[in-house]
Enzyme design. Structure first.
Site, PDB file in Angstrom:
ATOM      1  N   ARG A 237      52.719  44.938  -2.176  1.00 37.75           N
ATOM      2  CA  ARG A 237      53.369  46.217  -2.426  1.00 37.75           C
ATOM      3  C   ARG A 237      52.702  46.976  -3.553  1.00 37.75           C
ATOM      4  NH1 ARG A 237      59.166  43.438  -1.909  1.00 37.75           N
ATOM      5  NH2 ARG A 237      59.096  43.250   0.346  1.00 37.75           N
ATOM      6  N   THR A 238      52.680  48.265  -3.437  1.00 41.07           N
ATOM      7  CA  THR A 238      52.146  49.094  -4.514  1.00 41.07           C
ATOM      8  C   THR A 238      53.153  49.083  -5.651  1.00 41.07           C
ATOM      9  OG1 THR A 238      51.285  50.513  -2.788  1.00 41.07           O
ATOM     10  CG2 THR A 238      51.145  51.332  -5.023  1.00 41.07           C
ATOM     11  N   GLN A 239      52.819  48.402  -6.723  1.00 42.36           N
ATOM     12  CA  GLN A 239      53.732  48.372  -7.865  1.00 42.36           C
ATOM     13  C   GLN A 239      53.467  49.547  -8.783  1.00 42.36           C
ATOM     14  OE1 GLN A 239      56.057  46.174  -7.976  1.00 42.36           O
ATOM     15  NE2 GLN A 239      55.373  44.687  -6.471  1.00 42.36           N
TER      16      GLN A 239
END
Lengths: 242, 265
Positions: free
Chosen positions: A19-21
């Site tokens: 996931r794009t944090q």
């Protein structure tokens, strides 16, 4: 009782690491306005890697289908992925070959659904998007955020633009702005952003979309004036101990 | 059912409290795998909620009278201290005689409105009539509860006329508990408006036996005026309320629409 390790591996099996944090390469503000004949949009060409201006020729204004124009700020790779989604959307629509085509309203709605869907998966596309266009004499200008918040307005701006450009637009925008006046207004906004937004660069594009079609300008820079007293000595009148 | 207002005051808490419950049950030790996944998800929900609280659309009010209903909301949409737009309508027509005003997270609200509209379209095809306001109220509750463990961050007031033509107002929390009331306010301005309405409308206590009707004694024109006063007062102190109010008035004759300017600062 679940041990921390098990919990951790469960966490990872959920693909949490994919996931794009947080964003890596980002573009700063985009501004869009309605004017007499259609929509105008402006964005600079910087791509920031944190506080480093890493790329200087990123095109952040793109055509979508026949009637729409998209401008993006935020994660550049996510924007490029979105452009792929849009390409596919337009292609599949053209394959019907029924003479119909998606207008800006439809594209904006599509983007809204994509962005909101991804935030519901806790895997957002890290962008603020602006979508403008003209179809059947109807001007359309809207915005979508990372988490799916969306709206239409006569002028929109993302990021710093919302703080620095929109107050100017609220003062000076008119429905019957000519092309020249519109460009002048956008340049005024972009110049302000250039002065106060550290990730803005002096290389920008302006795009115009009307019933006749879309044109995106060649990159150019603005004339700046740095000799204001407050720029030269910003601490005058606010002297500190050092 | 707990009182609508009590639930609203801690609307956010009440659901996050639910998350806490899960943690205890998990420690209890049954069905570990399923629940720890849920927990992980629930914790994410908590985080996301905090984030979402920033993107808000605010403040709505509804008042029910004997033969009318007034539903109102301001038109400001903001993110933290920034205003995104000054002209966003947060009142949605769900059926001929039911209107929903919503505050909370705009994207969730829009999704909720879409679900309700499509459900109502199916209802029309199946029954060849418009849904009544109390039926819509139950549908809204079910729709919210369906997402109990990843809720719509939406705080709604549903106003309309029931099948006898009497004004009705339903007030909700984010997970679907609801109550029929005489008047209600939701959103960031609710804390300012609710006590004012309590004072002005002096509605009979819901504890009275036999129960008394909660509809307000005011005439329609007085109610509309009161709503305007509420909003201009809330605008003075609540930074998330302002720009303009959109007022919808339903009565036997039909639907009327009014707008009034508010402070824009």
């Amino acid at each position: 009782m679940v041990s921390p390790q098990t919990e951790n591996s469960l966490l990872q099996s959920e693909g949490d690491l994919q996931r794009t944090q947080y964003p890596y390469v980002t573009g700063t503000s985009v501004i869009g306005i309605k004017y007499k004949d259609g929509i105008l949009m402006a964005a600079d060409m910087g791509g920031s890697y944190g506080s480093t201006i890493r790329y200087k020729s990123v095109e952040r204004l793109k055509q979508v289908g026949k009637h729409s124009l998209i401008g993006a700020s935020g994660e550049i790779s996510d924007f490029q992925e979105i452009l792929h989604y849009l390409d596919e959307l337009i292609l599949r629509d053209n394959m019907w070959d029924d003479g119909n085509s998606l207008g800006p309203k439809e594209v904006h709605n599509y983007l809204t659904r994509v962005m909101y869907n991804r935030r519901n998966k806790f895997d957002p596309l890290w962008n603020s998007l602006i979508l403008g266009g003209v179809k059947n004499g109807q001007k359309y200008l809207g915005s979508v955020s990372m988490i799916g918040v969306h709206f239409e307005d006569d002028h929109v701006a993302t990021g710093f633009g919302n703080h620095l450009a929109r107050p100017i637009l609220r003062e000076e925008w008119r429905e019957d702005l000519t092309f020249e006046e519109g460009v002048k207004l956008l340049e005024k906004c972009m110049r302000n952003l250039l002065y106060r937004d550290r990730s803005a660069v002096n290389k920008l594009q302006i795009a115009k979309i009307t019933e006749e079609g879309l044109t995106i300008s060649q990159p150019y820079s603005l004339k700046t004036f740095w000799n204001f007293a407050a720029f030269q000595n910003p601490t005058v009148g606010a002297e500190g101990s050092w | 059912m707990a009182s609508g207002h009590g639930w609203f005051g801690s609307g956010c808490f009440c659901s996050l409290g639910g998350v806490g419950c899960h943690r205890k049950r998990k420690d209890g030790g049954d069905g570990e795998d399923d629940i720890s996944f849920l927990l992980q998800k629930a914790e994410n929900v908590g985080k996301e909620w905090k984030k979402m609280e920033r993107k808000k659309i605010k403040t709505c009010v509804a008042i029910a009278g004997a033969d009318y209903c007034v539903i109102a909301a301001d038109t400001r949409m903001s993110t933290g201290y920034s205003i995104l737009t000054r002209d966003y309508s947060k009142i949605c027509k769900l059926a001929d005689k039911s209107f929903m005003a919503s505050s909370g997270f705009q994207a969730d609200v829009k999704a909720l409105q879409k679900v309700l509209s499509s459900r109502h379209l199916i209802y029309q095809h199946q029954h060849n009539k418009q849904m009544s306001c109390p039926a819509m109220a139950q549908l809204l509750s079910n729709t919210l509860y369906y997402k109990r463990f990843f809720p719509y961050y939406a705080f709604n007031v549903l106003g309309g006329l029931d099948s006898e033509g009497k004004g009705c107002v339903f007030t909700y929390d984010a997970v679907g508990s609801y109550e029929r009331v005489g008047y209600s306010a939701q959103g960031s301005g609710a804390t300012l408006i609710t006590p004012f309405l309590d004072n002005q409308l002096k509605s009979p206590s819901p504890l009275l036996l036999p129960a008394k009707d909660a509809v307000t004694p005011l005439s329609e024109a007085e109610a509309v005026d009161l709503v305007k006063t509420c909003f201009s007062s809330a605008t003075e102190r609540d930074i998330y309320t302002g720009d303009s109010v959109e007022i919808i008035i339903l009565n036997g004759k039909g639907v009327r629409h009014e707008t009034e300017q508010l402070r824009r600062d």
